[in-house]
Design an enzyme around this catalytic site. Structure first.
Site, PDB file in Angstrom:
ATOM      1  N   THR A   1      39.569  41.312 -36.558  1.00 23.99           N
ATOM      2  CA  THR A   1      40.502  40.466 -35.748  1.00 23.99           C
ATOM      3  C   THR A   1      40.159  38.956 -36.242  1.00 23.99           C
ATOM      4  OG1 THR A   1      40.747  41.787 -33.997  1.00 23.99           O
ATOM      5  CG2 THR A   1      41.617  39.852 -33.914  1.00 23.99           C
TER       6      THR A   1
ATOM      7  N   GLU B   1      38.999  43.975 -26.217  1.00 23.62           N
ATOM      8  CA  GLU B   1      39.785  44.991 -26.026  1.00 23.62           C
ATOM      9  C   GLU B   1      41.257  44.669 -25.540  1.00 23.62           C
ATOM     10  OE1 GLU B   1      37.229  46.707 -22.899  1.00 23.62           O
ATOM     11  OE2 GLU B   1      38.960  48.153 -22.502  1.00 23.62           O
TER      12      GLU B   1
HETATM   13  N1  ASP Z   1      42.246  42.831 -29.770  1.00 22.65           N
HETATM   14  C1  ASP Z   1      42.371  43.736 -30.855  1.00 22.65           C
HETATM   15  C2  ASP Z   1      42.999  44.881 -30.272  1.00 22.65           C
HETATM   16  O1  ASP Z   1      42.961  45.217 -29.246  1.00 22.65           O
HETATM   17  C3  ASP Z   1      41.036  44.056 -31.493  1.00 22.65           C
HETATM   18  C4  ASP Z   1      40.061  42.919 -31.681  1.00 22.65           C
HETATM   19  O2  ASP Z   1      40.289  41.793 -31.279  1.00 22.65           O
HETATM   20  O3  ASP Z   1      39.101  43.120 -32.087  1.00 22.65           O
HETATM   21  O4  ASP Z   1      43.725  45.385 -31.212  1.00 22.65           O
END
Ligand code: ASP
Length: 251
Positions: free
Chosen positions: A122, A174
Site C-alpha cells: 500500500t 487493516e
Molecule cells: N489498508 C489496506 C487494505 O485493507 C491494506 C494495507 O494498507 O496494507 O486493503
C-alpha cells in the site's frame, strides 16, 4: 487493486476498485475525478473506463511475483488473511516461512523476518502546496488472501483517504478497522471542528477511534505541519519539502 485520490481544495475525489490490469490505479482514480461524472468506478466498469482513457494496462501476470505467490500460499495454508506489518499468521513461523538462516540484506528484522519480504504494497501520499491546498491519495493491492470481491479502506473516501481545506490524510493497515473508524475523516474532523493541531488529531484518532485493528496514517496540514501515527510495530514513511529536506523512518 484499488485506489483513491482527493483534492481538498474544492473537495473533489475519485476512486477505483477491482482492477486487475491497470498498471497505476491511482492515475485512473485521478481520471475518475477529473474526467468522469462519478466519484467511484469498480470492476468491469473501471477496467472499461481505463481502456477508454488510454491509461497503461499490462497483462495480469505482471503483478504476480514469486514473493507474493509464496506469501499467498502460506496465508492459504494457515487459513489467514494478512496485511502489511503483519506478524506471521498463526501456524506460520519464520522457520516454516522458509526464512531460517536467510541472508539479511539490510540487517533489519521484523518479528524475526526480513523486512524486505514484507515490503508494504500500500502506498499513500499527502501533499500541501504553497497556497495551503492539500491533497491525498492511496493505492493498494489490499490484503493477502482476501476474499474475491473484498473492498478495503484505500478506495473509500473518508476511511483510507481524505482531504479538505485543513488537511490531507492517507491510511494503511487493516482496512476493516479503518473503515469502522472512518479514520481519515475523523482526523480531519478533529482539526476542522475541534481546532486540534494535526498531530493531536492523529494521536486522538489512533488511540480513541481505531478499535481492535492495526493501522497507521500520514497527514499534512494547510500550514505544512506533518503528522503520523500508528499502532503497529512500524510504518514505512518519508517526508520531503521543496527546499530539499528529506527524511525516512520505519519505527
Ligand atoms: N489498508 C489496506 C487494505 O485493507 C491494506 C494495507 O494498507 O496494507 O486493503
Amino acid at each position: 487493486m484499488e485506489a483513491s485520490i482527493m483534492d481538498g481544495h474544492g473537495r473533489r475525489c475519485g476512486a477505483v476498485s477491482g482492477l486487475t490490469t491497470v498498471k497505476n490505479p491511482v492515475s485512473l482514480a485521478r481520471l475518475v475525478m477529473d474526467r468522469s461524472p462519478h466519484s467511484y468506478l469498480a470492476f468491469d466498469g473501471a477496467e472499461e473506463f481505463a481502456r477508454e482513457q488510454g491509461v497503461e494496462v499490462v497483462d495480469n501476470s505482471y503483478f504476480i511475483t514469486e514473493e507474493n505467490m509464496s506469501m499467498l500460499k502460506r496465508a492459504k495454508e494457515a487459513n489467514s488473511i494478512m496485511y502489511d506489518y503483519r506478524v506471521p499468521a498463526p501456524g506460520v513461523d519464520s522457520a516454516s516461512a522458509g526464512l531460517e538462516g536467510a541472508k539479511v540484506e539490510n540487517g533489519l528484522l521484523m518479528n524475526g523476518l526480513r523486512i524486505s519480504v514484507y515490503a508494504p504494497e500500500t502506498v499513500g501520499c499527502v501533499v500541501v502546496d504553497s497556497n495551503g491546498w492539500c491533497a491525498a491519495a492511496t493505492s493498494t493491492g489490499g490484503l493477502m488472501n482476501k476474499m474475491s470481491g473484498r473492498i478495503g479502506d484505500s478506495p473509500l473516501i473518508g476511511s483510507g483517504t481524505y482531504a479538505c481545506g485543513d488537511c490531507a490524510v492517507s491510511c494503511t493497515g487493516e482496512g476493516e478497522a479503518i473503515i469502522r473508524s472512518t479514520l481519515a475523516r475523523d482526523v480531519a474532523a478533529l482539526v476542522e471542528y475541534k481546532g486540534l493541531s494535526l498531530q493531536e488529531a492523529v494521536d486522538y484518532a489512533i488511540k480513541e477511534r481505531l478499535d481492535e485493528g492495526m493501522a497507521g496514517l500520514i497527514a499534512v496540514s494547510r500550514n505544512g505541519e506533518v503528522a503520523y501515527g500508528f499502532n503497529t510495530i512500524g510504518m514505512f514513511r518519508g517526508c520531503a519539502t521543496e527546499d530539499g529536506f528529506m527524511e525516512v523512518s520505519i519505527w
